[in-house]
Design a protein around this motif. Structure first.
Motif, PDB file in Angstrom:
ATOM      1  N   GLU A  83      50.388  34.272  34.450  1.00 45.23           N
ATOM      2  CA  GLU A  83      49.647  34.589  36.132  1.00 45.23           C
ATOM      3  C   GLU A  83      49.496  35.259  36.166  1.00 45.23           C
ATOM      4  OE1 GLU A  83      52.954  32.508  37.744  1.00 45.23           O
ATOM      5  OE2 GLU A  83      52.377  30.505  37.827  1.00 45.23           O
ATOM      6  N   THR A  84      50.317  36.761  36.525  1.00 42.58           N
ATOM      7  CA  THR A  84      50.174  38.437  36.128  1.00 42.58           C
ATOM      8  C   THR A  84      48.640  38.369  35.366  1.00 42.58           C
ATOM      9  OG1 THR A  84      52.462  38.802  36.064  1.00 42.58           O
ATOM     10  CG2 THR A  84      50.743  40.661  35.135  1.00 42.58           C
ATOM     11  N   SER A  85      48.409  38.323  34.222  1.00 35.95           N
ATOM     12  CA  SER A  85      46.685  38.594  33.932  1.00 35.95           C
ATOM     13  C   SER A  85      45.881  37.366  33.922  1.00 35.95           C
ATOM     14  CB  SER A  85      47.437  38.353  32.272  1.00 35.95           C
ATOM     15  OG  SER A  85      47.125  36.759  31.874  1.00 35.95           O
ATOM     16  N   GLY A  86      45.990  36.386  34.646  1.00 32.93           N
ATOM     17  CA  GLY A  86      45.006  35.516  35.400  1.00 32.93           C
ATOM     18  C   GLY A  86      44.449  34.170  34.494  1.00 32.93           C
ATOM     19  N   ARG A  87      45.216  34.257  33.487  1.00 31.07           N
ATOM     20  CA  ARG A  87      44.078  33.719  31.987  1.00 31.07           C
ATOM     21  C   ARG A  87      45.535  32.160  32.246  1.00 31.07           C
ATOM     22  NH1 ARG A  87      44.047  35.758  26.556  1.00 31.07           N
ATOM     23  NH2 ARG A  87      46.310  35.415  26.325  1.00 31.07           N
ATOM     24  N   ARG A  89      44.565  29.804  34.369  1.00 33.68           N
ATOM     25  CA  ARG A  89      43.494  29.001  34.623  1.00 33.68           C
ATOM     26  C   ARG A  89      42.761  28.643  33.672  1.00 33.68           C
ATOM     27  NH1 ARG A  89      43.262  32.595  39.304  1.00 33.68           N
ATOM     28  NH2 ARG A  89      41.635  33.742  38.190  1.00 33.68           N
ATOM     29  N   GLU A 112      50.316  38.727  26.520  1.00 33.08           N
ATOM     30  CA  GLU A 112      51.048  38.797  27.870  1.00 33.08           C
ATOM     31  C   GLU A 112      52.407  39.001  27.536  1.00 33.08           C
ATOM     32  OE1 GLU A 112      47.567  36.207  29.435  1.00 33.08           O
ATOM     33  OE2 GLU A 112      48.562  36.257  27.706  1.00 33.08           O
ATOM     34  N   GLY A 285      37.134  31.560  40.395  1.00 35.83           N
ATOM     35  CA  GLY A 285      38.443  31.076  41.285  1.00 35.83           C
ATOM     36  C   GLY A 285      38.001  30.677  42.167  1.00 35.83           C
ATOM     37  N   GLU A 310      36.305  37.569  33.601  1.00 33.82           N
ATOM     38  CA  GLU A 310      37.984  35.806  33.406  1.00 33.82           C
ATOM     39  C   GLU A 310      37.304  34.644  33.831  1.00 33.82           C
ATOM     40  OE1 GLU A 310      38.773  35.199  37.904  1.00 33.82           O
ATOM     41  OE2 GLU A 310      38.549  36.538  38.503  1.00 33.82           O
ATOM     42  N   ARG A 415      47.179  45.178  34.938  1.00 34.28           N
ATOM     43  CA  ARG A 415      48.149  43.699  35.677  1.00 34.28           C
ATOM     44  C   ARG A 415      49.791  44.295  35.320  1.00 34.28           C
ATOM     45  NH1 ARG A 415      42.978  43.161  34.670  1.00 34.28           N
ATOM     46  NH2 ARG A 415      41.509  41.751  34.841  1.00 34.28           N
TER      47      ARG A 415
END
Length: 557
Positions: A83-87, A89, A112, A285, A310, A415
């Motif tokens: 979740e911190t890296s945004g990956r 999803r 990560e 997103g 992303e 991040r």
């Protein structure tokens, strides 16, 4: 060491699996190297694991040689890191919950986790650092196929460099490039260094290594003149010039009832498909974005991910209606208030575009005048495009991706708050690189390039055994004696001591593919010789027992 076929779990098959298409898939199964547990899930049997670990050792030696420090990260990973890296999803990420409901990820790479640990680096005096591991990865692959080529679970060597600046990253990147080239050479592979896309890995630049193979699941794009190589997803090419209609002072609406494809649109209006534009609406997103390419082109999903920074997903029909006011067949960039990313090919000229009104299009739509996009190369290069280096023709051939190296920059370190104190007393983010190799797909690539109709032809460095001794009936004791001599010389030997027909033993020896085969037959009693055959040549040569060890060593060197 000496292995005896009568004791080995070595289930060879005369016929390949019905669904197998790739040569490596057929031969690995037939040779008793691997067995399928489920779609994209494979067990390495004893012979297969020996080859896998030989590839692993070659990789380990070359990464150690450039300063790598081997460690091991867990497979089960707290979801908050992703979740911190945004990956988190990304669709191919396996997600699960523990008994308390806490979220976890089964990662396909370990950026990560490595960055999490890199937060303990504090000073420029500790840099550079190079960490690596061989770890099991998981990937929710929707279409596993090709044996070991496209799987859901695999072991990967991934290494990570941490530097103080871009110059340091460049050195780490170049060191890995050279190490990888040595790895392919030692494995007996023809491989090319190619342009590639960073895609879901993040960062600003990446390159790959591809091995030509008839059954490859990727496509190598190369210039006919040999001065440009690229992965299909990243390839840059110069498309042919469109045949434009007469220019217009402003866009002009035209009714296009029942027209839902570029081909139908070009037909209906009597225009070159290259003079139309194609709209690809996506969600990043919660943010809607319109990607725009030429009508005769395809979108490179990897390039778009790199541009966006992303992952994204296609808009649903409901979202399209809400944003554009029309269905998917009539979308265009004019009068939009959302972000637009237009391919570089749309910079010049006037194109037919959707009018954001069902059954209508616009003629004469011009970038800059009628809409304000961000430009980027997001088209898929096509065979026959002109080379960006010399203007020659681009060609395509199937290939296997062997490895991928990335300049991540500060994508993860910012991040995760992974910083260090530099010499000037300023706190700065670590500059990172990521470098991956799949030993299993390396095995598959070796077979794709080294086989014949009878079976595998392993290069000596990765073969399961150096020598395969075939003992004909009544000569097992003599074969064991020769095996002991070869073992004492430091060679790995497989002795076929089974109670089986000579033809069956020879067929299995060719299928398994060790570099050298020694046949212990009647010649031993007649003139003190055995037959020595190089797997790649297929010819028997008589060698005296007294010279066998030295001859074998000479041929393996």
């Amino acid at each position: 060491m000496i292995a005896r076929a009568s004791k080995l779990f070595l289930p060879t098959l005369r016929e390949p699996p019905a669904e197998a298409e790739a040569a490596s898939h057929k031969l690995l199964v037939r040779g008793g190297f691997i067995r399928q547990v489920g779609a994209g899930l494979w067990t390495f049997l004893p012979l297969g694991w020996r080859v896998h670990q030989k590839v692993v050792q070659i990789i380990r030696e070359e990464i150690d040689a450039i300063g790598g420090q081997e460690m091991l990260e867990p497979v089960l990973t707290p979801a908050e890191l992703w979740e911190t890296s945004g990956r988190i999803r990304i669709p191919i990420v396996f997600k699960l919950k523990d008994r308390t409901g806490r979220d976890f990820v089964l990662p396909f790479s370990h950026e990560e986790t490595m960055t999490f640990h890199a937060r303990e680096l504090q000073s420029y005096k500790q840099l550079p650092q190079l960490w690596y591991h061989f770890s099991t990865k998981e990937r929710d692959e929707p279409r596993p196929r090709g044996g070991l080529l496209r799987v859901r679970e695999f072991i990967m060597k991934d290494s990570y460099s941490f530097d103080r600046d871009e110059a340091g990253l460049d050195k780490s990147f170049d060191a890995h490039k050279l190490a990888y080239e040595r790895i392919w050479e030692r494995c007996g592979l023809e491989a090319y260094f190619v342009e590639a896309e960073s895609g879901i890995m993040g960062g600003r630049e990446s390159s790959g290594f591809m091995a030509p193979a008839e059954s490859g699941e990727n496509i190598l794009v190369r210039c006919e003149n040999g001065d440009y190589y690229a992965d299909y997803d990243a390839a840059r090419g110069i498309p042919r010039a469109p045949e434009f209609p007469e220019p217009l002072d402003r866009p002009e609406e035209v009714e296009t009832p029942g027209v839902g494809t570029i081909e139908a649109l070009a037909d209906f209006l009597g225009v070159d498909p290259a003079a139309t534009s194609k709209a690809m609406p996506v969600m990043v997103g919660e943010r809607p974005v319109l990607a725009l390419i030429r009508g005769d082109d395809r979108l490179s999903e990897e390039k778009l991910v790199t541009v966006l920074g992303e992952a994204y997903r296609p808009m649903t029909e409901e979202e399209i209606r809400a944003v554009f006011g029309s269905g998917g067949g009539s979308l265009g960039p004019v009068a939009l208030t959302i972000d637009i990313i237009a391919d570089e090919a749309l910079r010049e000229g006037q194109y037919v575009a959707g009018a954001n009104r069902d059954g209508w299009h616009l003629r004469g739509v011009e970038a800059g005048r009628d809409y304000k996009p961000d430009f980027a190369d997001i088209r898929q290069a096509n065979e026959g495009d002109a080379c960006v280096v010399c203007g020659g023709k681009l060609l395509e051939q199937p290939a296997i991706e062997l490895g991928h190296i990335f300049k991540l920059g500060t994508f993860y370190s910012v991040r995760f708050g992974a910083t260090f104190l530099d010499e000037d007393g300023e706190e700065k983010p670590l500059v990172m690189g990521s470098y991956g190799i799949g030993p299993a797909r390396t095995m598959a690539a070796i077979i794709e390039q080294h086989h014949d109709a009878q079976g595998i032809q392993w290069p000596a460095a990765v073969a399961p055994y150096d020598v395969h001794i075939v003992a004909l009936p009544g000569l097992t004791e003599q074969a064991e004696s020769l095996a002991s001599q070869l073992d004492a010389a430091g060679l790995d030997v497989l002795v076929d001591d089974r109670d089986a027909r000579a033809g069956e033993k020879f067929a299995d020896a060719d299928l398994i593919g060790c570099p050298l085969r020694v046949t212990v037959g009647r010649k031993l009693a007649e003139d003190g010789t055995v037959d020595l055959r190089e797997r790649t040549k297929g010819e028997d040569n008589a060698v005296s027992v007294g010279e066998l060890v030295s001859t074998v060593r000479e041929k393996l060197d």
